[in-house]
Design a protein around this motif. Sequence first.
Motif, PDB file in Angstrom:
ATOM      1  N   ALA A 132     -18.983 -14.526 -19.705  1.00 65.89           N
ATOM      2  CA  ALA A 132     -17.978 -13.753 -18.736  1.00 65.89           C
ATOM      3  C   ALA A 132     -17.613 -12.347 -19.215  1.00 65.89           C
ATOM      4  O   ALA A 132     -17.521 -11.466 -18.411  1.00 65.89           O
ATOM      5  CB  ALA A 132     -16.681 -14.623 -18.288  1.00 65.89           C
ATOM      6  N   ARG A 133     -16.949 -12.455 -20.456  1.00 63.87           N
ATOM      7  CA  ARG A 133     -16.673 -11.232 -21.028  1.00 63.87           C
ATOM      8  C   ARG A 133     -17.362  -9.892 -21.517  1.00 63.87           C
ATOM      9  O   ARG A 133     -17.099  -8.873 -21.939  1.00 63.87           O
ATOM     10  CB  ARG A 133     -15.809 -11.408 -22.299  1.00 63.87           C
ATOM     11  N   GLU A 166     -14.311 -15.744 -13.858  1.00 61.14           N
ATOM     12  CA  GLU A 166     -15.399 -16.452 -13.329  1.00 61.14           C
ATOM     13  C   GLU A 166     -15.476 -17.880 -12.672  1.00 61.14           C
ATOM     14  O   GLU A 166     -16.118 -18.238 -11.804  1.00 61.14           O
ATOM     15  CB  GLU A 166     -16.468 -16.349 -14.333  1.00 61.14           C
ATOM     16  N   GLY A 196     -17.755  -6.836 -17.924  1.00 64.06           N
ATOM     17  CA  GLY A 196     -17.566  -8.391 -17.524  1.00 64.06           C
ATOM     18  C   GLY A 196     -16.190  -8.680 -17.134  1.00 64.06           C
ATOM     19  O   GLY A 196     -15.291  -7.717 -17.115  1.00 64.06           O
ATOM     20  N   SER A 197     -15.981 -10.100 -16.822  1.00 67.72           N
ATOM     21  CA  SER A 197     -14.687 -10.552 -16.534  1.00 67.72           C
ATOM     22  C   SER A 197     -14.178 -11.433 -17.487  1.00 67.72           C
ATOM     23  O   SER A 197     -14.782 -11.706 -18.354  1.00 67.72           O
ATOM     24  CB  SER A 197     -14.725 -11.051 -14.931  1.00 67.72           C
ATOM     25  N   SER A 222     -20.874 -12.614 -10.302  1.00 64.21           N
ATOM     26  CA  SER A 222     -21.902 -12.796 -11.255  1.00 64.21           C
ATOM     27  C   SER A 222     -22.198 -14.536 -11.205  1.00 64.21           C
ATOM     28  O   SER A 222     -23.252 -15.029 -10.993  1.00 64.21           O
ATOM     29  CB  SER A 222     -21.559 -12.602 -12.650  1.00 64.21           C
ATOM     30  N   LEU A 223     -20.840 -15.448 -11.445  1.00 62.80           N
ATOM     31  CA  LEU A 223     -21.256 -16.861 -11.307  1.00 62.80           C
ATOM     32  C   LEU A 223     -21.627 -17.117  -9.839  1.00 62.80           C
ATOM     33  O   LEU A 223     -22.628 -18.154  -9.797  1.00 62.80           O
ATOM     34  CB  LEU A 223     -19.945 -17.523 -11.612  1.00 62.80           C
ATOM     35  N   ALA A 283     -23.183 -17.903 -17.030  1.00 60.71           N
ATOM     36  CA  ALA A 283     -22.250 -16.878 -16.476  1.00 60.71           C
ATOM     37  C   ALA A 283     -20.957 -17.021 -16.919  1.00 60.71           C
ATOM     38  O   ALA A 283     -20.235 -16.090 -17.137  1.00 60.71           O
ATOM     39  CB  ALA A 283     -22.560 -16.926 -14.752  1.00 60.71           C
ATOM     40  N   ILE A 284     -20.635 -18.367 -17.001  1.00 60.66           N
ATOM     41  CA  ILE A 284     -19.149 -18.512 -17.581  1.00 60.66           C
ATOM     42  C   ILE A 284     -19.149 -18.212 -18.912  1.00 60.66           C
ATOM     43  O   ILE A 284     -17.964 -17.467 -19.146  1.00 60.66           O
ATOM     44  CB  ILE A 284     -18.928 -20.164 -17.304  1.00 60.66           C
ATOM     45  N   ILE A 329     -13.081 -15.311 -18.354  1.00 59.84           N
ATOM     46  CA  ILE A 329     -13.734 -16.872 -18.092  1.00 59.84           C
ATOM     47  C   ILE A 329     -13.081 -17.554 -17.010  1.00 59.84           C
ATOM     48  O   ILE A 329     -13.769 -18.121 -15.963  1.00 59.84           O
ATOM     49  CB  ILE A 329     -13.753 -17.582 -19.321  1.00 59.84           C
ATOM     50  N   ALA A 377     -15.386 -13.035  -8.841  1.00 64.48           N
ATOM     51  CA  ALA A 377     -16.508 -13.631  -9.817  1.00 64.48           C
ATOM     52  C   ALA A 377     -18.084 -13.675  -9.417  1.00 64.48           C
ATOM     53  O   ALA A 377     -18.564 -14.660  -8.937  1.00 64.48           O
ATOM     54  CB  ALA A 377     -15.899 -14.895 -10.221  1.00 64.48           C
TER      55      ALA A 377
END
Length: 394
Positions: free
Chosen positions: A68-69, A197, A191-192, A327-328, A64-65, A194, A325
């Motif tokens: 992240a993008r 996340e 995505g976001s 997803s993480l 997940a980290i 790093i 964040a």
Amino acid sequence: MKTQDVGRALLALSLGGFGIGTTEFATMGILPQIASGLETTIPRSGHVIAAYALGVVVGAPLVAIVTARMSRRALLLLLMVAFTLGNTASALAPTLDTLVVARFMAGLPHGAYFGVASVVGAELLGAGRKGRAVALIMAGLTVANIIGVPVATFLGQQLGWRSTFLLVGAIGLVTLAALWLWVPHVASLGGSSIRQELSALKQPQVWWTSLVGAVGFGGLFAVYSYIAPTLTLVSGLPESWLPWVLALFGVGMTVGAMFGGRLTDHSVPLAMWVGFGATTLVMGVFALTAWSLWAAVPLVFLIGFSAQFLAPAVQVRLMEASPGAPSLAASMSHSALNIANAAGAWLGGVVIAAGYGYLAPAWAAVALTLVGAGIFAVSNRVGGRPAPAQAGHA
């Protein structure tokens, strides 16, 4: 999106859960075949289960980290490619050591897939329906216990253990096609960063809720890990009936997830308290009455049903604990559940080895569930409450 398109997307996402659930639980049913085929012992072949769980624990937050993008759709496709390759490598492993490595690799995408799929599903269903979105994604895993696990286990027994993992690899390929065709490109599913996340790790409730899941779910695995010898040696269940009763457990999980998802949308804390209370009660009754076959069989259904009130609630609570964040945070739920898997199985084995019998894990399950409930109560006081994403969603 049209309702029909949303339904197809959710079906594709849950199909991935079906493949993951099949590979995770079917491995337990083919350990004798793995041991025989690789000329080792059953206890040593059990390392492949621990390796998969370790892969989930490590992979869920790490993937997940690192990714992240990436857009969420692209990440889902990448994770399913990794899952398919890991299971294919498992089928081709020439030695136990290489199989252990392959199972670790197959476990890496597990938690991240469920985390990202839950975020995507919640986006597709819309506001106020996170619980139902998570339950639908998790339904693939629970349905795997009804259909996938019995079929994969039977196939492994008849054609050799490698055929089980080849079947899962084929499910992975079908899932890849479904994800490619049915999960849409949506701008809000990008995505976001790093750093964003990683911000989830600064939220106290992320850690508190992960601990609740790791401990509170341990009771389920303390009992399920030894359900086969318990039913056959204590309850008197004929071995030929075992696949059907285990399928009944899967039905309980599926129905429980659906009810749990709806209750989660009403109130996350209420769903968790109902889950803790129901699981404690069912495990206690199982410990007292499972010597009777007529009591044990319906209780297997209720064990699966009651535990699944917690699953959507823990996942949504983690997502709400770190909205920047998700997803993480959602992926960490599966790290926690696989810690529960390992810890619960270990504690159940300890009490059996100590001479307390096969019903003793149910009492261990009661203790773990109560401790999990206690941690949840403490977290509400000192850990800070996650802010609901939608008004009225407690």
